[in-house]
Every structure is written in structure tokens, then in C-alpha cells.
Enzyme design. Structure first.
Site, PDB file in Angstrom:
ATOM      1  N   ASP A 199      -9.916  -7.449   1.920  1.00  0.00           N
ATOM      2  CA  ASP A 199      -8.726  -8.489   2.784  1.00  0.00           C
ATOM      3  C   ASP A 199      -9.456  -9.411   3.671  1.00  0.00           C
ATOM      4  O   ASP A 199      -9.545  -8.796   4.748  1.00  0.00           O
ATOM      5  CB  ASP A 199      -7.619  -7.848   3.068  1.00  0.00           C
ATOM      6  CG  ASP A 199      -6.452  -7.596   1.867  1.00  0.00           C
ATOM      7  OD1 ASP A 199      -6.231  -8.591   1.501  1.00  0.00           O
ATOM      8  OD2 ASP A 199      -6.341  -6.399   1.377  1.00  0.00           O
ATOM      9  N   SER A 237      -0.866  -1.543  -8.917  1.00  0.00           N
ATOM     10  CA  SER A 237       0.001  -0.286  -8.395  1.00  0.00           C
ATOM     11  C   SER A 237       1.047  -0.164  -9.495  1.00  0.00           C
ATOM     12  O   SER A 237       0.937  -0.711 -10.618  1.00  0.00           O
ATOM     13  CB  SER A 237       0.867  -0.742  -7.102  1.00  0.00           C
ATOM     14  OG  SER A 237       1.730  -1.746  -7.520  1.00  0.00           O
ATOM     15  N   GLY A 257       0.734  -1.117   0.036  1.00  0.00           N
ATOM     16  CA  GLY A 257      -0.138   0.063  -0.160  1.00  0.00           C
ATOM     17  C   GLY A 257       0.863   1.233   0.320  1.00  0.00           C
ATOM     18  O   GLY A 257       0.206   2.307   0.110  1.00  0.00           O
ATOM     19  N   THR A 305       8.174  -5.387  -6.470  1.00  0.00           N
ATOM     20  CA  THR A 305       9.404  -5.491  -6.393  1.00  0.00           C
ATOM     21  C   THR A 305      10.038  -6.215  -7.411  1.00  0.00           C
ATOM     22  O   THR A 305      11.027  -5.861  -8.054  1.00  0.00           O
ATOM     23  CB  THR A 305       9.831  -6.097  -5.075  1.00  0.00           C
ATOM     24  OG1 THR A 305       9.392  -5.252  -3.927  1.00  0.00           O
ATOM     25  CG2 THR A 305      11.157  -6.572  -5.063  1.00  0.00           C
ATOM     26  N   SER A 324       5.999  -9.831  -5.648  1.00  0.00           N
ATOM     27  CA  SER A 324       4.925  -9.954  -6.433  1.00  0.00           C
ATOM     28  C   SER A 324       5.212  -8.636  -7.746  1.00  0.00           C
ATOM     29  O   SER A 324       6.129  -7.868  -7.595  1.00  0.00           O
ATOM     30  CB  SER A 324       3.625  -9.463  -5.891  1.00  0.00           C
ATOM     31  OG  SER A 324       3.899  -8.419  -5.275  1.00  0.00           O
ATOM     32  N   ARG A 325       4.551  -8.821  -9.059  1.00  0.00           N
ATOM     33  CA  ARG A 325       4.725  -7.949 -10.051  1.00  0.00           C
ATOM     34  C   ARG A 325       3.304  -6.898  -9.513  1.00  0.00           C
ATOM     35  O   ARG A 325       2.494  -7.354  -8.909  1.00  0.00           O
ATOM     36  CB  ARG A 325       4.232  -8.504 -11.150  1.00  0.00           C
ATOM     37  CG  ARG A 325       5.412  -9.445 -11.951  1.00  0.00           C
ATOM     38  CD  ARG A 325       5.078  -9.549 -13.440  1.00  0.00           C
ATOM     39  NE  ARG A 325       6.126 -10.722 -14.049  1.00  0.00           N
ATOM     40  CZ  ARG A 325       7.167  -9.979 -14.502  1.00  0.00           C
ATOM     41  NH1 ARG A 325       7.570  -8.749 -14.234  1.00  0.00           N
ATOM     42  NH2 ARG A 325       8.092 -11.006 -14.854  1.00  0.00           N
ATOM     43  N   ALA A 326       3.396  -5.811 -10.039  1.00  0.00           N
ATOM     44  CA  ALA A 326       2.349  -4.814  -9.770  1.00  0.00           C
ATOM     45  C   ALA A 326       1.016  -5.416 -10.356  1.00  0.00           C
ATOM     46  O   ALA A 326       1.123  -5.984 -11.585  1.00  0.00           O
ATOM     47  CB  ALA A 326       2.518  -3.459 -10.581  1.00  0.00           C
ATOM     48  N   ILE A 327      -0.387  -5.301  -9.642  1.00  0.00           N
ATOM     49  CA  ILE A 327      -1.422  -5.691 -10.159  1.00  0.00           C
ATOM     50  C   ILE A 327      -2.107  -4.224 -10.686  1.00  0.00           C
ATOM     51  O   ILE A 327      -2.329  -3.950 -11.590  1.00  0.00           O
ATOM     52  CB  ILE A 327      -2.360  -6.571  -9.222  1.00  0.00           C
ATOM     53  CG1 ILE A 327      -1.552  -7.715  -8.992  1.00  0.00           C
ATOM     54  CG2 ILE A 327      -3.644  -6.901 -10.049  1.00  0.00           C
ATOM     55  CD1 ILE A 327      -2.306  -8.872  -7.875  1.00  0.00           C
ATOM     56  N   SER A 340      -2.498 -16.422   3.040  1.00  0.00           N
ATOM     57  CA  SER A 340      -1.803 -16.097   1.743  1.00  0.00           C
ATOM     58  C   SER A 340      -0.340 -15.761   2.040  1.00  0.00           C
ATOM     59  O   SER A 340       0.632 -16.442   1.634  1.00  0.00           O
ATOM     60  CB  SER A 340      -2.603 -14.918   1.422  1.00  0.00           C
ATOM     61  OG  SER A 340      -1.889 -14.174   0.295  1.00  0.00           O
TER      62      SER A 340
END
Lengths: 503, 503
Positions: A265, A208, A177, A212, A203-206, A273
Site C-alpha cells: 500500500d 477476504s 484487515g 460489507t 467493497s466486495r471481498a477480494i 484512493s
């Protein structure tokens, strides 16, 4: 109703991607014969592989005796040519559906029930409707700690696990966030330079402007096989790779695809998760970043305390030592937002450049320091100092280059070789005053409109932070884009909403 | 993120049906340019029409500058030829999403919030995930009577309404779950023969072997326009048409498409769904059949009482007088299951044939009688007798023929002209005893496997009912099918599960 009816049909590729669900298209006559309706499920088998698809219907595109397949099922079945004979059978409702109903009705699910649901999720046996029902049911009714534990274990057992050898294995996670915030890319080299093992998947951006994994990709490939990752960790102690590159707790990705559009969430699912991914890579020491602020998942200190307690309890059950650190989520961490601009920030910190963003550096040292203390590499209270020594001595930078090389990147990089978009504009302050609010959401929207994360060089560089004093005419931010069109789109975002409140 | 970006794209028809959701397919390059991902939404405009579609992606089927459309959006936009220029813009999240989240969190929604959600549903602005979240949220958290009232009104106002003139308008509804049960087709002629108005809309089967609309279709077309229905009701007082033939409370159909696969009925939504349809056709006097039994929506008498109270309360708020009658849902009503076999049952009752199913006749008289009392056409307690007079005098049959003719059917029918499948087999009892259980679900599955409701002549005829004494060798049921293959499928269903328990 008869649930299993054998039919050999000829495969027709349809070249359409849903991004998730498997779709098989049947001719209307064929579907009637099989008593299959829109969105019913069929199992499609080819040699030893079989997958479950939802059914769309056509009168034209696919003939009777054929089955049209979208890209996802075509690839999952490793099909090569049109006309391959496939066995297509209608399948009964998934077993887990009954337990999803129990959850909707407020019952606590036992281990077997949760494993059944998670297995159905991994097998694509649940439709979007059924999967959503499970997620919203868990959200409304809550998950007990026992349910959360079972869900974590089910997620791990239905995916691949990394083998990085025995002993202590470290990991770090941010629940997200905060724009920028590339702590991982500084922490991993610091920690692994001391000989500790830290196999980090990101993760890749979804939604955002960069994850990283997107930023690390500026330096090196991040989409690596499980075997490759294992050998990298054995060789250099750490890695920064994309978590989606192998089959790591695959149920989780499917759950996230539903949670994202709803922006919910379910706390139990959040815990499961995160911890499932940690357990899958073999971690047993984890530090979790809980950024507090508007737009993050943790609005208040009280909420963070609650979450921390649950993380520690779940960690105990799983054999993972967990520490949580609350951080400031009210503004970006670092100055760059977007892959290349963030990569520059990281490089500045690692090379101890004069203009390195101090907030990113300090946060990285705090997290790395806490981890060094956890590992017994530093005395209690001395971790950050130790981490600073490693960073300032250049050891962390050398280790970063080793990791980049191991992942297949070129370790011979200079800041100016990291290309940013050549279409730019700056926004200047039209007043004197103190920066009192930074709107993270608008910054992210602007960076995405400029082309991030797809265009690595697109993004926003901010010159000021909260509490900074600015004068009229001072530059506040600069937008970078790789196309004039996208630059204009970014400009439009900033016209509609402002990033900085100056008072 | 920029939400509105204009793009004129050329239409490409893709001839695939989802059965519900609108799908637009974009080339991957196009999608990146528009910052649109899988399952994001776009608004597609053509002349004055516009619809919202979910996005699938292709590298091949559709080129940059084109938009591929599935059958649903192609038809809704009244497109005629490939290459038509369409405006395609990405759209922001639907307004209702925020209120769906509120419902998930357990808040009570106000009138505006509910109207916003229902409007989003009707506009196809919600994805399956979002719609499911609303339905499961309402199921877990419940809907207050005020929310239910607002949902009913919103469903009515977002659809078409029938104009059948002033004064008392009658209606009947069964909440379902009982095979056969064609009470409507006997009640409507009885009631409308007395001069009362009763514009009845019925459903087609979704998972059952026949809906009233499927069975009525054996006699006459049921897919009629709103104007046509209005003029039929003005002319003959009643009709038996398919509710899906015009835009009657369209939100409800979309909600049912999600509830069906989950087999849940959020009580508030059940109430709103039924009453919205009644209000939309202009009814102000409604009798509701609550069949009690395993596999119906009302397992117990207590549950039926609760539901009855809610129906009456909601009716009061809406200006509709409601009466509920509990009925026996533990076995089929009538002997036939499947359109043609049920049509034969109806005709036998209407023509007072000796072998008419008495349970269907008696239930029809009870419901018609109650309605006659409600209308003041019979004294309290004398309604059934009055209904029996109308039926036995042949007046109901004459009126049925008038309705069939008005709907465009041929009123000159004979029972033997109603064709049933020529592939048949019978099941005989292998023991002496009393029928103690009839498995409705297996009967329905068997009738569907035999081809119902698509093949009108397919289905099952049962010879015995609960408490009947049977001897070894007595025929228990006969299966009818229009194809040998489907007959074998039906046989397989009966091999796996038995219909009758005889003790």
C-alpha cells in the site's frame, strides 16, 4: 514508426475473460502487416465507442481481416454480433509513460503529469507492466502531499460523482484487515435515522471472506445504478451499496488490482484512493477506522498517528473534515465470518438480542457516537450514549429495514431465515487456559475454503475472544459450508495452522 | 486457503499466443470450485512436465472439466491432442514475492533471495505485475555490486551453458542504440581467423530495424542448437548465431521484455544481463562497445566511465577480463539500415570494396585490434594494424565464408545476389549546407515502417554522414521496401519527422 494505420476488421467474440485487461487477438499475418507485436496496443473502434486493447497473436483462431475480442472489450464496445466491422489502429505509447519514468527516477510530478497518468489508467491505455511501474515507483519514491492531492482530484474527475444535495454529507471508512467488523451496517442506520445524509459505498471481498457489500447483499441488492442510489439517499438518508456498481473513481480499482497481489500500500495512493471515493460520493465529513494489529495495514500506534495526520491534512485541502479512530485489529470484531454469519451478527445487534456480539455493538456505538458529535447531534463526550439510545430504542433497526426496502430487499427478515451452510463441524479446546493469540489470517483462509464469499452461507463462527478463559472440551469455533467437499477443504486449513493459541 | 487441490482436466488447445505469459483458461464454475480467480496461478502437469499458468475465465469456450491452453503452455507441455488429461492445481504465491517486496522497501537482497527470484522468473512463476515490481524496485533502489554478482550467477545457473573447451575464449558486446553498426560480423572472422575462439551469440531486433542475428540470417541460419554451435566453434573457431536459439540465461530475456516497454535499464540488471550471457557461452575475455550519444544507453562520457568501472569490477569477480571502448553513437555506423542493406555493407568491408563504408571498417578494426592485443596476438598499439592486414589480405573474408558454411549457409555469395526491396524512393536535399544532426530514431522508425526486420530487403540506405557538405539536389537517403503499402508508410514517417538537419 507509423502509429495510425486504419484497418477495418470483422469482430469475432472469443468468450474469454482476463478479469481486467482488454485483449484483442490478431492473425499473425495481420499483425505483421500492421507492425504490431505481442502486447502492443491497438485502439478498437465501433460506432462512437473506442477502447484500447493489448494484442495477442494467433495463426488459427482468427483469420486475416478479423479481430478476436475477449469478453471485456466485446462488452465495453456493446458488440452484439460476430462480423461487425471494427476500425483497428495501432496506437502510440501512452503519454503518461514518460511521467511514470520520471517518477521511477524520483522526480515529483506536477498536476498535469498526474492527471495524464490517471487518465491513461482509466482509459486502459497502460499495460500491466506500465501500471505496475507507476505504482511501485510511487511506493519506492513516495508521493508528496501535493502529488497525493492531485491524484485524488484526478481520480474523482475521471469518474462519476454522486449528487445527494447540499449541506453536510457523512461517511465512514475502515482501512481493513479485520475479519467480521460489520460496523458500517449498524452505523449507517443509526446516523441516517437522525436525518443525517450518509451515502455509503462498500467493497466486495477480494481476498477476504466477505466485504460489507457481500454481507449487505444477504438482505438486499447492492449493485444499483447511480440514479437509483441518489434517489435512495434522498428518500431514506442512507444506503449501503457496492462501490463497484457505478463508475466511482475507476482508476482506484485498477490500482488496487495491482497492489493486492503485491500486498503493498503506497501510502500516498492509499490516501488518494480512500479520499477520492469519499469526494466522489459528495461526503464532507468522514470518520476513518484505523485497526491496529498484525495483518492490518497499521502495525503500530505511531504509524496510525502519522496516517491520521496525513488524512486530516489531505482532508483540509479537499474540504473534507476527517477524524480517525484507532481500533483493535488483533482479533475479529463480532463472532461471524462470512456473509450470512456476519449478517446474523448485525441483526442481533440491531434487534438488541441477548447474544449480540458486544464488541461489534460497542465499536459501532463509538464510531456512530463520534459522528453524531461531529454533526452537532450530540455534545462532546455524549455521542456514544446518544447512539446507544437510538440503537436500543429500535429506531436504528426500523431505519435499517427502510434502507433494505429502498434498495429492493425484503425488510421482513428473521435471524433464522438467514440460511447458513448445513455442512458443519466444530473445533473444541483440548486444554484449559487463556486465549492469547487469534490468527485472523487462518480464520479468513478457513472461511474462504469453506466457500465464502461466493456461498453466502459459508464461513466460521467463533465462540471465544482474546483473554477468554476456556476449558478442555469447550467449543472454540464452528465451520459452515454449503458443500461437503468445501467443508473438507476448510478442515484441512485448520489442520495445517491453528486459529487459537491457548496458554 | 487451501493451496493444492488436485483436479484432472481435459486439455483444449486455444491457438492464441501472448508472446510470453502462459495462459490457462478455466470455466467459471471450475474456477469457483477451485477458489481460483482471474490472474491467479495454477500449475498444469502433463506426464513429467509442469508449468505455471495465469488463469483467464470463460463461460463458453471451455467447459467444466476442461482446461483451455494458449499456444505457449500447449507447446511447453509438448501436448499433441485435445482431451489429454492434465493435472491442474492452484499454487501458492511464489517464494520470491516476499524478497521482491524487500527490494521495493530498499533492502539489499542476499544470494539465496536473489536466486529464489531468478528461479521464479525462469519458472514463469511471477506474473507481469510481480516481475515488473522486481525490475522497477531494482531500478529505484539500485543493486549493489554483490547483488549484481549474485544475479549474474543466478541467471547463468538457471540456463544452459556452452562448452567450447578450455583456454581463452573471446567475446564482444555492444550495449546498442546505433543503427547499422554490424561490427560483430567483421570482427568475428578477423579474430577467429587467427585461431582464437569466439562463440558469438547475438540478438534479433525487438524495436530496432535489425539485430545482428537478423542480418547474419541473410547469409546463413542463426537458429541453431547448443550442440551444433559447440561443434561449429570447435571446427572454425567462431560463429554468429541467435542467442535465443538455446536456453541461454533465460531469466534475462524475460527481464528485457519488461524493461523494453518502459525503456529503462536498471544498471545492475544491464551489467548482470550482459555478463550472464558472456559467462554462459564460456567467454573469459570480453570487449564492450559503449556508444555515446542521444538515444543510446550512455548519454555522456562520465556515464561511460562509471559503467566501464562497474563492468571491470564485475568481470573480476566472475573471472572475466573486460575492456570497454567508448564509440560515437550520434549517427549510424555504415550506410545500410535493415538486414539486407546491412549485409551488403558487411560484404563490402570484408571484400575490401571501394565503396565500403569506412566508418564501419575503422570501428571494426579498432575493436578487433584491441582484442588481438588483449590476446597477445599483437603488440600494444599495433592491434588495429594487424587487424587491417587480416582484413585486407582477404583472410577475414575467407574465414567469414567458412563460418557461413559451418552454420549451414551458402558461402558462394555476391553483393548483387543480396536482394533489396524493389519499391524505393529517394530523398534529396533541398538546400546547401553541412549535416549537423542525424536523427537515429526517425531512421529506425522509417526502416521498420518499410518492413524491416521481417522483410529482409526492407530498410534505408543513407548517403551522407555528420559534417558532410551537401548541395541542393544531392541524394540523402533511399528507402527500400518489398511492398508498395509499406513504402508509403515509410514515406509518411519521413513526412512527419526529418532525418537530417542541414545548416
Amino acid at each position: 514508426m507509423i502509429k495510425k494505420k486504419n484497418n477495418f476488421l470483422r469482430a469475432v467474440p472469443l468468450h474469454i475473460e482476463t478479469g481486467g485487461i482488454n485483449i484483442a487477438v490478431l492473425n499473425a499475418e495481420q499483425a505483421k502487416d500492421m507492425d504490431v507485436k505481442h502486447l502492443d496496443r491497438v485502439m478498437v473502434k465501433h460506432n462512437s465507442k473506442s477502447i484500447i486493447c493489448s494484442v495477442d497473436i494467433t495463426h488459427i483462431s482468427v483469420k486475416k481481416g478479423e479481430v478476436g475480442l475477449f469478453v471485456e472489450p466485446w462488452e465495453k464496445l456493446s458488440l452484439k454480433k460476430k462480423g461487425s466491422k471494427l476500425r483497428v489502429v495501432s496506437v502510440p505509447k501512452p503519454l503518461g509513460l514518460e511521467f511514470i519514468k520520471s517518477k521511477l527516477e524520483g522526480e515529483e510530478l506536477n498536476k498535469d503529469e498526474i492527471f495524464t497518468i490517471i487518465k491513461d489508467i482509466v482509459d486502459d491505455a497502460l499495460s500491466d507492466v506500465e501500471l505496475t511501474a507507476f505504482i511501485t515507483g510511487s511506493y519506492c519514491r513516495g508521493l508528496s502531499m501535493e502529488e497525493t492531492y492531485n491524484m485524488t482530484m484526478a481520480m474523482v474527475e475521471t469518474g462519476d460523482t454522486l449528487k445527494v444535495g447540499k449541506g453536510a454529507v457523512f461517511d465512514k471508512h475502515s482501512i481493513g484487515g479485520v475479519p467480521g467488523n460489520r460496523v458500517t451496517m449498524i452505523l449507517i442506520p443509526i446516523i441516517s435515522s437522525t436525518g443525517l445524509k450518509i451515502p455509503k459505498t462498500s467493497s466486495r471481498a477480494i481476498t477476504s471472506p466477505a466485504g460489507t457489500a457481500d454481507t449487505m447483499e444477504v438482505f438486499a441488492p447492492v449493485d444499483l445504478s447511480k440514479n437509483r442510489i441518489e434517489s435512495i439517499v434522498k428518500k431514506v438518508g442512507g444506503c449501503i451499496v457496492w462501490g463497484g456498481s457505478f463508475n466511482l473513481a475507476p482508476a482506484d480499482d485498477k490500482i488496487i488490482k495491482v497492489e493486492k497481489p503485491l500486498s503493498i500500500d503506497a501510502e500516498g495512493q492509499l490516501l488518494a484512493s480512500i479520499m477520492a471515493k469519499k469526494l466522489s460520493v459528495g461526503s464532507n465529513h468522514v470518520i476513518i477506522d484505523l485497526p491496529i494489529g498484525p495483518g492490518t495495514k497499521v502495525p503500530t500506534h505511531e504509524k496510525a498517528e502519522e496516517l491520521k495526520e496525513d488524512f486530516v491534512t489531505l482532508g483540509d485541502k479537499l474540504g473534507i473534515k476527517v477524524d480517525c479512530i484507532e481500533s483493535n485489529g488483533s482479533q475479529p470484531c463480532g463472532n461471524g465470518i462470512g456473509p450470512a454469519l456476519e449478517a446474523r451478527d448485525v441483526l442481533k445487534v440491531l434487534t438488541n438480542a441477548k447474544d449480540a456480539p458486544q464488541d461489534l455493538k460497542n465499536k459501532s456505538l463509538l464510531f456512530a457516537g463520534t459522528m453524531l458529535e461531529m454533526a452537532g447531534k450530540a455534545e462532546k463526550g455524549k455521542g456514544s450514549t446518544k447512539a446507544a439510545e437510538i440503537l436500543e430504542s429500535g429506531k436504528a433497526y426500523e431505519q435499517f429495514k427502510r434502507i433494505v426496502k429502498a434498495q429492493g430487499g425484503n425488510p421482513d427478515f428473521k435471524i433464522n431465515n438467514i440460511k447458513v451452510g448445513s455442512y458443519t463441524f466444530s473445533v473444541k479446546s483440548d486444554t484449559n487456559g487463556i486465549v492469547t493469540i487469534i490468527n485472523n489470517k487462518t480464520l479468513s483462509d478457513c472461511a474462504r475454503a469453506a466457500g465464502a464469499p461466493y456461498n453466502k452461507g459459508a464461513g466460521v463462527f467463533i465462540n471465544v475472544k482474546l483473554s477468554d478463559f476456556v476449558k478442555a472440551g469447550d467449543a472454540l469455533l464452528t465451520v459452515y459450508s454449503e458443500s461437503r467437499l468445501k467443508l473438507e477443504r476448510a478442515r484441512k486449513v485448520l489442520k495445517e495452522k491453528k486459529v487459537f493459541t491457548i496458554q
